[in-house]
Design a protein around this motif. Structure first.
Motif, PDB file in Angstrom:
ATOM      1  N   THR A 207       0.859  -1.166  -0.080  1.00 15.58           N
ATOM      2  CA  THR A 207       0.032   0.126  -0.218  1.00 15.58           C
ATOM      3  C   THR A 207       0.779   1.411  -0.168  1.00 15.58           C
ATOM      4  O   THR A 207       0.810   2.334  -0.628  1.00 15.58           O
ATOM      5  N   MET A 208       2.025   1.323   0.677  1.00 17.78           N
ATOM      6  CA  MET A 208       2.601   2.538   0.662  1.00 17.78           C
ATOM      7  C   MET A 208       3.498   2.580  -0.585  1.00 17.78           C
ATOM      8  O   MET A 208       3.700   3.518  -1.030  1.00 17.78           O
ATOM      9  N   VAL A 209       3.833   1.488  -1.067  1.00 19.00           N
ATOM     10  CA  VAL A 209       4.675   1.411  -2.475  1.00 19.00           C
ATOM     11  C   VAL A 209       3.765   1.993  -3.687  1.00 19.00           C
ATOM     12  O   VAL A 209       4.217   2.807  -4.188  1.00 19.00           O
ATOM     13  N   GLY A 210       2.589   1.531  -3.541  1.00 21.18           N
ATOM     14  CA  GLY A 210       1.596   1.779  -4.565  1.00 21.18           C
ATOM     15  C   GLY A 210       1.184   3.048  -4.256  1.00 21.18           C
ATOM     16  O   GLY A 210       0.968   4.200  -5.298  1.00 21.18           O
ATOM     17  N   SER A 211       0.866   3.921  -3.099  1.00 23.47           N
ATOM     18  CA  SER A 211       0.537   5.380  -2.674  1.00 23.47           C
ATOM     19  C   SER A 211       1.570   6.035  -3.219  1.00 23.47           C
ATOM     20  O   SER A 211       1.349   7.263  -3.684  1.00 23.47           O
ATOM     21  N   ALA A 212       2.956   5.871  -2.914  1.00 24.33           N
ATOM     22  CA  ALA A 212       4.104   6.710  -3.213  1.00 24.33           C
ATOM     23  C   ALA A 212       4.163   6.731  -4.901  1.00 24.33           C
ATOM     24  O   ALA A 212       4.379   7.914  -5.412  1.00 24.33           O
ATOM     25  N   ALA A 213       3.940   5.513  -5.447  1.00 28.86           N
ATOM     26  CA  ALA A 213       3.911   5.462  -7.074  1.00 28.86           C
ATOM     27  C   ALA A 213       2.905   6.563  -7.683  1.00 28.86           C
ATOM     28  O   ALA A 213       3.015   7.200  -8.628  1.00 28.86           O
ATOM     29  N   MET A 214       1.815   6.534  -7.185  1.00 29.84           N
ATOM     30  CA  MET A 214       0.490   7.242  -7.325  1.00 29.84           C
ATOM     31  C   MET A 214       0.858   8.615  -7.272  1.00 29.84           C
ATOM     32  O   MET A 214       0.660   9.539  -7.965  1.00 29.84           O
ATOM     33  N   LEU A 215       1.460   9.170  -5.996  1.00 27.74           N
ATOM     34  CA  LEU A 215       1.620  10.583  -6.019  1.00 27.74           C
ATOM     35  C   LEU A 215       3.007  11.102  -6.726  1.00 27.74           C
ATOM     36  O   LEU A 215       2.922  12.132  -6.992  1.00 27.74           O
ATOM     37  N   ASP A 216       3.767  10.015  -7.141  1.00 30.11           N
ATOM     38  CA  ASP A 216       4.806  10.598  -8.049  1.00 30.11           C
ATOM     39  C   ASP A 216       4.539  10.495  -9.260  1.00 30.11           C
ATOM     40  O   ASP A 216       5.018  11.435  -9.935  1.00 30.11           O
ATOM     41  N   ARG A 217       3.503   9.937  -9.910  1.00 27.67           N
ATOM     42  CA  ARG A 217       3.392   9.589 -11.344  1.00 27.67           C
ATOM     43  C   ARG A 217       2.001  10.387 -11.591  1.00 27.67           C
ATOM     44  O   ARG A 217       1.764  10.561 -12.913  1.00 27.67           O
ATOM     45  N   SER A 218       0.885  10.450 -10.824  1.00 30.76           N
ATOM     46  CA  SER A 218      -0.460  10.854 -11.310  1.00 30.76           C
ATOM     47  C   SER A 218      -0.362  12.464 -11.641  1.00 30.76           C
ATOM     48  O   SER A 218      -1.364  12.565 -12.338  1.00 30.76           O
ATOM     49  N   GLY A 219       0.312  13.222 -11.024  1.00 32.69           N
ATOM     50  CA  GLY A 219       0.371  14.554 -11.359  1.00 32.69           C
ATOM     51  C   GLY A 219      -0.764  15.536 -10.328  1.00 32.69           C
ATOM     52  O   GLY A 219      -0.678  16.372 -10.273  1.00 32.69           O
ATOM     53  N   GLU A 220      -1.320  14.506  -9.456  1.00 27.99           N
ATOM     54  CA  GLU A 220      -2.248  14.975  -8.332  1.00 27.99           C
ATOM     55  C   GLU A 220      -1.477  15.161  -7.014  1.00 27.99           C
ATOM     56  O   GLU A 220      -0.536  14.508  -6.887  1.00 27.99           O
ATOM     57  N   SER A 221      -1.845  16.448  -6.323  1.00 21.09           N
ATOM     58  CA  SER A 221      -1.394  16.411  -5.011  1.00 21.09           C
ATOM     59  C   SER A 221      -1.711  15.595  -3.962  1.00 21.09           C
ATOM     60  O   SER A 221      -2.867  14.786  -4.361  1.00 21.09           O
ATOM     61  N   ALA A 222      -1.116  15.262  -2.992  1.00 23.39           N
ATOM     62  CA  ALA A 222      -1.599  14.431  -1.722  1.00 23.39           C
ATOM     63  C   ALA A 222      -2.885  14.800  -1.458  1.00 23.39           C
ATOM     64  O   ALA A 222      -3.598  13.917  -1.159  1.00 23.39           O
ATOM     65  N   THR A 223      -3.364  15.986  -1.288  1.00 25.87           N
ATOM     66  CA  THR A 223      -4.468  16.355  -1.062  1.00 25.87           C
ATOM     67  C   THR A 223      -5.480  15.723  -2.024  1.00 25.87           C
ATOM     68  O   THR A 223      -6.432  15.176  -1.245  1.00 25.87           O
ATOM     69  N   GLU A 224      -5.394  16.022  -3.312  1.00 21.21           N
ATOM     70  CA  GLU A 224      -6.293  15.278  -4.108  1.00 21.21           C
ATOM     71  C   GLU A 224      -6.519  14.138  -4.096  1.00 21.21           C
ATOM     72  O   GLU A 224      -7.477  13.407  -4.231  1.00 21.21           O
TER      73      GLU A 224
END
Length: 271
Positions: A207-224
């Protein structure tokens, strides 16, 4: 190719050596200084690099990387300074030692010698670190570009003024420990809720690995991204409400502020 001398064969020094070799740097252009014979033999066997003394390692090096513990910097620098150093060419010193300001080196090296201070973090051991560079007074663009190229082999590179390095230490330098603590707490909570420790660990880590990847690659902020998971009145909303009610944001701010203050104190004691 750039000749690099790594002074200190600990975990951070080894991570840099490994990353440089994987990035295609020739082993003949790397040399390591390591005082413990057993560790020296281990590095030589694992990477086929020449392992020697700090003075010998610095001889002819274009980049001298200080990867020793802060308490060992002065003695290592004394050994390095026995070599005829030349700050007028691209030769420079890169410090990975926490809390040691560039001024500490500049006053002990030949006049005008370029020094780049770096705050790395431990994910560089798996090629996913972030190295934050703070140039000293005599650093030119070509020096900074050279260091950026060297450290990009073990992760991302960011440049800040040295006045911000204590804040950087609090955020990324100490940051892995915060994530490990959160992971530890979530795993323990999962066990408390009836999962086996192996299952809870697998779920939390991925879950941490996937969440970090989303934050890095999605272009969306942590808040979003957090809002997208948090349905009104749902399970995530209930958990977030409890975390916020227990002062999560305040706790993190206070923790990072304490780390920043301590980093500044450590720097002061070396001046």
């Amino acid at each position: 190719m750039t000749r690099i001398a790594v002074i200190g064969g600990g975990k951070i020094g080894e991570a840099l050596i490994s990353g440089l070799l994987q990035a295609g740097h020739a082993v003949k252009d790397l040399v390591v200084a390591e005082q413990h014979p057993a560790r020296a033999d281990e590095l030589a066997a694992a990477y086929s690099v020449r392992v020697t003394t700090p003075t010998d390692a610095a001889e002819g090096a274009d980049v001298i990387v200080m990867a020793v513990k802060p308490g060992d910097v002065e003695s290592a620098l004394t050994e390095v300074s026995k070599v005829e150093l030349d700050g007028e060419r691209e030769q420079l010193l890169v410090s990975l030692a926490a809390g040691i300001p560039t001024a500490f080196y500049e006053t002990r090296l030949p006049a005008g010698f370029p020094v780049v201070r770096v705050m790395p973090n431990t994910p560089m051991l798996v090629g996913e670190g972030v190295s934050v560079l703070a140039p000293g007074r005599h650093v030119k663009k070509e020096h900074l570009d050279l260091v950026r190229g060297v450290l990009s082999s073990v992760g991302k590179v960011v440049v800040v003024p040295e006045s911000q390095i204590d804040a950087v230490t609090a955020v990324s330098g100490s940051g892995p420990a915060y994530f490990f603590l959160v992971a530890e707490a979530m795993i323990d909570a999962g066990v408390g809720l009836g999962l086996t420790r192996a299952t809870a660990t697998e779920l939390v880590v991925q879950t941490m690995v996937g969440s970090a990847a989303m934050l890095d690659r999605s272009g969306e902020s942590a808040t979003e991204l957090r809002a997208a998971v948090t349905s009104p009145g749902g399970t995530t909303a209930a958990a977030i409400r409890r975390l916020e009610g227990n002062g999560l944001r305040t706790a993190f701010f206070d923790a990072l502020e304490a780390a920043k203050i301590r980093s500044a104190e450590l720097g002061t004691t070396t001046e």
